[in-house]
Scaffold this motif. Structure first.
Motif: not given
Length: 157
Positions: A76-84
């Protein structure tokens, strides 16, 4: 036999859609008026470079992030890397000639401004995007509503 209904939006949505198509047609006519072959060549080249070079590169990078965070049970933490990363990549794509220092003279002649500092600003924006994402990740436990710790009553049969 019933014909399928095509959902139409409000009259305002239809007007907005028609206006956007008209604007796109106008821009296409103006863009292709001077050097249609160069524009077509640029579009084909951009599509090929994206599909054959860039897509595999960021697919491999995304897979590495998913494997790195997913193995530890933190998918679930992947989006915190994908978006920026996506926003930073988009900025790099749009401003690459100035970030890379490739059009210094043309930029200075066209705008009267110095092209210096684009690389530093892009790096600063990228750092802020990742720092903001890390801050949101850190604040996530306090931003999410707490789940009730009460146990469910047994179901009646």
């Amino acid at each position: 036999m019933r014909r399928p209904r095509i959902p139409l939006g409000s009259p305002f949505q239809l007007l907005l859609l028609t206006a956007s198509f008209a604007l796109a047609a106008y821009a296409g006519v103006r863009l292709l008026a001077d050097d249609w072959f160069g524009v077509a060549l640029w579009f084909v080249g951009a599509a090929l470079i994206h599909d054959l070079v860039l897509l595999p590169l960021y697919a491999v990078a995304d897979r590495a992030v998913v494997r790195g965070l997913g193995a530890a049970g933190h998918r679930d933490r992947v989006m915190y890397v994908r978006v920026p990363a996506a926003l930073s990549g988009l900025l790099l794509l749009v401003w690459f000639p100035l970030i890379g220092g490739r059009v210094d003279r043309r930029y200075r002649l066209g705008t009267g401004l110095s092209p210096d500092g684009f690389l530093a600003r892009w790096l600063l924006i990228t750092a802020v995007l990742f720092a903001g994402s890390a801050l949101l990740l850190g604040l996530r436990p306090w931003l999410r509503p707490r789940r009730a710790t009460k146990e469910r009553p047994p179901a009646d049969h």
